[in-house]
Design a protein around this motif. Structure first.
Motif, mmCIF file in Angstrom:
data_model
loop_
_atom_site.group_PDB
_atom_site.id
_atom_site.type_symbol
_atom_site.label_atom_id
_atom_site.label_comp_id
_atom_site.label_asym_id
_atom_site.label_seq_id
_atom_site.Cartn_x
_atom_site.Cartn_y
_atom_site.Cartn_z
ATOM 1 N N GLU A 11 3.092 -9.179 -9.561
ATOM 2 C CA GLU A 11 3.404 -8.715 -8.201
ATOM 3 C C GLU A 11 2.442 -7.606 -7.767
ATOM 4 O OE1 GLU A 11 5.528 -9.806 -5.865
ATOM 5 O OE2 GLU A 11 6.262 -11.404 -7.166
ATOM 6 N N ARG A 15 -0.639 -7.897 -4.773
ATOM 7 C CA ARG A 15 -0.707 -6.956 -3.650
ATOM 8 C C ARG A 15 -1.939 -6.058 -3.729
ATOM 9 N NH1 ARG A 15 4.305 -8.545 -4.333
ATOM 10 N NH2 ARG A 15 5.740 -8.613 -2.583
ATOM 11 N N ASN A 16 -2.812 -6.345 -4.673
ATOM 12 C CA ASN A 16 -4.091 -5.646 -4.826
ATOM 13 C C ASN A 16 -3.940 -4.134 -5.064
ATOM 14 O OD1 ASN A 16 -6.878 -5.827 -5.063
ATOM 15 N ND2 ASN A 16 -7.203 -5.278 -2.919
ATOM 16 N N TYR A 17 -2.939 -3.756 -5.866
ATOM 17 C CA TYR A 17 -2.779 -2.350 -6.231
ATOM 18 C C TYR A 17 -3.923 -1.927 -7.150
ATOM 19 C CZ TYR A 17 1.947 -1.611 -4.363
ATOM 20 O OH TYR A 17 3.032 -1.442 -3.546
ATOM 21 N N LYS A 79 10.493 -5.619 -5.064
ATOM 22 C CA LYS A 79 9.451 -6.652 -5.051
ATOM 23 C C LYS A 79 9.538 -7.591 -6.246
ATOM 24 C CE LYS A 79 7.559 -4.970 -1.369
ATOM 25 N NZ LYS A 79 7.796 -5.562 -0.080
#
Length: 102
Positions: A11, A15-17, A79
């Protein structure tokens, strides 16, 4: 790697954290689970509130640090597990006072 950790990692990556954020989020959820010696998906709002108090009172963490831990838990429950109600009763950081316009 546990199933839940893998789910959360996926996840976060979707979300490109940032890698640093991913590392801290995973560590915070791991610390939460270790604190109660229980899988985090079996813990609820009462545990989150108790953990938050532990971070402030016993570990003497700053409001920003506690906020980061809570952000990790929010991400995990909302999430990853899709359980938004888990954090509805958990207080977040103190809201700033509105500015005086007088």
């Amino acid at each position: 790697m546990t199933r839940l950790r893998k789910m959360m990692l996926e996840e976060l990556q979707l979300r490109n954290y940032a890698q640093n954020t991913i590392h801290h989020y995973l560590r915070a959820v791991e610390d939460f689970a270790r604190h109660f010696n229980c899988s985090p998906d079996r813990l609820g709002p009462r545990h989150i509130r108790e953990y938050q108090a532990e971070l402030f009172e016993k570990r003497k963490l700053s409001a920003n640090s506690v906020g980061q831990h809570l952000a990790s838990l929010r991400f995990f429950y909302i999430k990853t597990l899709r359980k938004a109600g888990s954090l509805a009763e958990t207080p977040s950081e103190k809201d700033p006072s509105p500015a005086d316009d007088s």
